[in-house]
Enzyme design. Structure first.
Site, PDB file in Angstrom:
ATOM      1  N   GLY A 153       2.829  -1.191   4.113  1.00  0.00           N
ATOM      2  CA  GLY A 153       2.974   0.204   3.722  1.00  0.00           C
ATOM      3  C   GLY A 153       4.439   0.547   3.483  1.00  0.00           C
ATOM      4  N   GLY A 154       5.092   1.091   4.515  1.00  0.00           N
ATOM      5  CA  GLY A 154       6.450   1.620   4.394  1.00  0.00           C
ATOM      6  C   GLY A 154       7.427   0.688   3.688  1.00  0.00           C
ATOM      7  CG  HIS A 211      -5.909   1.638   4.941  1.00  0.00           C
ATOM      8  ND1 HIS A 211      -5.440   2.605   5.784  1.00  0.00           N
ATOM      9  CD2 HIS A 211      -4.894   0.750   4.769  1.00  0.00           C
ATOM     10  CE1 HIS A 211      -4.176   2.330   6.103  1.00  0.00           C
ATOM     11  NE2 HIS A 211      -3.824   1.204   5.486  1.00  0.00           N
ATOM     12  CD  GLU A 231      -3.600  -2.776   7.105  1.00  0.00           C
ATOM     13  OE1 GLU A 231      -2.485  -3.004   6.640  1.00  0.00           O
ATOM     14  OE2 GLU A 231      -4.212  -1.725   6.897  1.00  0.00           O
ATOM     15  CD  GLU A 238      -2.902   5.349   6.575  1.00  0.00           C
ATOM     16  OE1 GLU A 238      -2.864   5.454   5.334  1.00  0.00           O
ATOM     17  OE2 GLU A 238      -1.992   4.818   7.242  1.00  0.00           O
ATOM     18  CB  SER A 246       5.172  -2.133  11.650  1.00  0.00           C
ATOM     19  OG  SER A 246       4.730  -0.803  11.902  1.00  0.00           O
ATOM     20  N   GLY A 252       2.333   1.884  10.509  1.00  0.00           N
ATOM     21  CA  GLY A 252       3.275   3.000  10.380  1.00  0.00           C
ATOM     22  C   GLY A 252       3.984   3.360  11.675  1.00  0.00           C
ATOM     23  CG  ASN A 260      -1.737   1.237   1.356  1.00  0.00           C
ATOM     24  OD1 ASN A 260      -1.884   1.973   0.382  1.00  0.00           O
ATOM     25  ND2 ASN A 260      -2.294   1.489   2.531  1.00  0.00           N
ATOM     26  CD1 TRP A 261       3.719   1.136  -2.606  1.00  0.00           C
ATOM     27  CD2 TRP A 261       3.683   2.107  -4.631  1.00  0.00           C
ATOM     28  NE1 TRP A 261       4.525   0.406  -3.439  1.00  0.00           N
ATOM     29  CE2 TRP A 261       4.520   0.970  -4.686  1.00  0.00           C
ATOM     30  CE3 TRP A 261       3.497   2.873  -5.781  1.00  0.00           C
ATOM     31  CZ2 TRP A 261       5.185   0.592  -5.863  1.00  0.00           C
ATOM     32  CZ3 TRP A 261       4.155   2.494  -6.943  1.00  0.00           C
ATOM     33  CH2 TRP A 261       4.999   1.363  -6.983  1.00  0.00           C
ATOM     34  CE  LYS A 262       0.254   3.415   4.674  1.00  0.00           C
ATOM     35  NZ  LYS A 262       0.182   3.538   6.098  1.00  0.00           N
TER      36      LYS A 262
HETATM   37  C1  PEP Z   1      -0.715  -0.034   5.646  1.00  0.00           C
HETATM   38  O1  PEP Z   1      -0.580   0.979   5.014  1.00  0.00           O
HETATM   39  O2  PEP Z   1      -1.745  -0.697   5.494  1.00  0.00           O
HETATM   40  C2  PEP Z   1       0.351  -0.445   6.574  1.00  0.00           C
HETATM   41  C3  PEP Z   1       0.199  -1.569   7.213  1.00  0.00           C
HETATM   42  O3  PEP Z   1       1.437   0.370   6.697  1.00  0.00           O
HETATM   43  P1  PEP Z   1       2.838   0.008   7.402  1.00  0.00           P
HETATM   44  O4  PEP Z   1       3.299  -1.298   6.825  1.00  0.00           O
HETATM   45  O5  PEP Z   1       3.760   1.130   7.046  1.00  0.00           O
HETATM   46  O6  PEP Z   1       2.599  -0.122   8.871  1.00  0.00           O
END
Ligand code: PEP
Length: 268
Positions: free
Chosen positions: A248-249, A112, A181, A114, A227, A187, A12-14
């Site tokens: 994500g990251g 999600h 999640e 966010e 994470s 994050g 997930n590049w957001k």
């Molecule tokens: C996400 O964006 O769904 C996520 C899990 O981010 P991260 O891996 O950075 O925690």
């Protein structure tokens, strides 16, 4: 271990990676592809069913076409981060499923945390989107998970139960994927332990059994997100109800994304 469901690694590049950065990612992924083990590449080449490894990224809208074009030659699918439930009409600023299909996007992300936190998405709207997108032929990754305060108040299962009860589509669909999640892990670098993830996934699967029946529940992938890194992905995937990661990251750099894919490949 039962790997009949296969494994999905989804990035997930957001709001990261415009067209140029997406191009750079694709070039780096292509040049690194050869360094994947035969085992991982074989799992990626399986077309369906047990033993299949899927790799997918969710770029921002403006990078979708670049991603589609530049991932040719490597099996990285492309999904959209936010898609309206209506198929067209007066919804200023929104994007429809039909528009995405036209450019070869086959997966949507729904619910999600966010989107829930900043854009008013709810269990009910996640359900509406999930049902609409599934009907339109998309694979849908439906996210849910508790906040830190909810976990600390020992309310995790109650929250998951409510989110699943109110957010899951009425009918099961083989293209439905769940992503547990925990909000406190997204994050933050605070990954759930493999045991915490497995507890939540096993609880979710038991809910799926009640709602959709044992056969359908057994076929539904449940990803873990929060994470995930190349370092911890194997520990998480070693758990029987963890069928992949929503990342994500650690999905933003091609090398790290490939390392996640490699980690997943070692289970297939
Ligand atoms: C996400 O964006 O769904 C996520 C899990 O981010 P991260 O891996 O950075 O925690």
């Amino acid at each position: 271990m039962d790997r009949n469901r296969g494994i999905l690694i989804a990035g997930n590049w957001k709001m990261n990676h415009g067209a140029r950065a997406t191009s750079d990612f694709a070039a780096a992924a292509k040049s690194g592809w050869g360094s994947l083990s035969d085992r991982a590449r074989k799992a990626l080449a399986v077309t369906a069913g047990p033993g299949k490894l899927d790799a997918l990224v969710f770029p921002p809208f403006l990078s979708l076409e670049t991603a589609r074009r530049e991932f040719t030659g490597i099996p990285v699918a492309v999904g959209a981060q936010n898609v309206h439930f209506e198929e067209k009409g007066a919804f200023t600023g929104e994007i429809s499923g039909a528009m995405l299909k036209e450019i070869g996007v086959g997966t949507t992300l729904v619910g999600h945390s966010e989107r829930r936190q900043y854009f008013g998405e709810t269990d009910a709207s996640a359900k509406k989107r999930a049902e609409s997108h599934l009907n339109q032929g998309f694979t849908v990754v439906l996210c849910y998970g508790e906040t830190r305060a909810e976990r600390e108040a020992s309310r995790t299962e109650a929250v998951l139960e409510r989110q699943l009860r109110d957010g899951l589509p009425a009918e099961w669909n083989e293209r439905l994927v769940l992503a547990y999640e925990p909000v406190w892990a997204i994050g933050t670098g605070l990954t759930a332990t493999p045991e915490q993830a497995e507890d939540a996934h096993a609880f979710s699967r038991a809910f799926l059994v009640k709602k959709y029946g044992a056969d359908n529940a057994a076929k539904t992938k449940i990803l873990y997100g929060g994470s995930v890194t190349p370092e911890n992905v194997r520990g998480l995937l070693a758990k029987p109800n963890v069928d992949g990661g929503l990342v994500g990251g650690a999905s933003l750099k091609a090398e790290s994304f490939l390392a996640l894919v490699e980690g997943a490949g070692s289970f297939l």
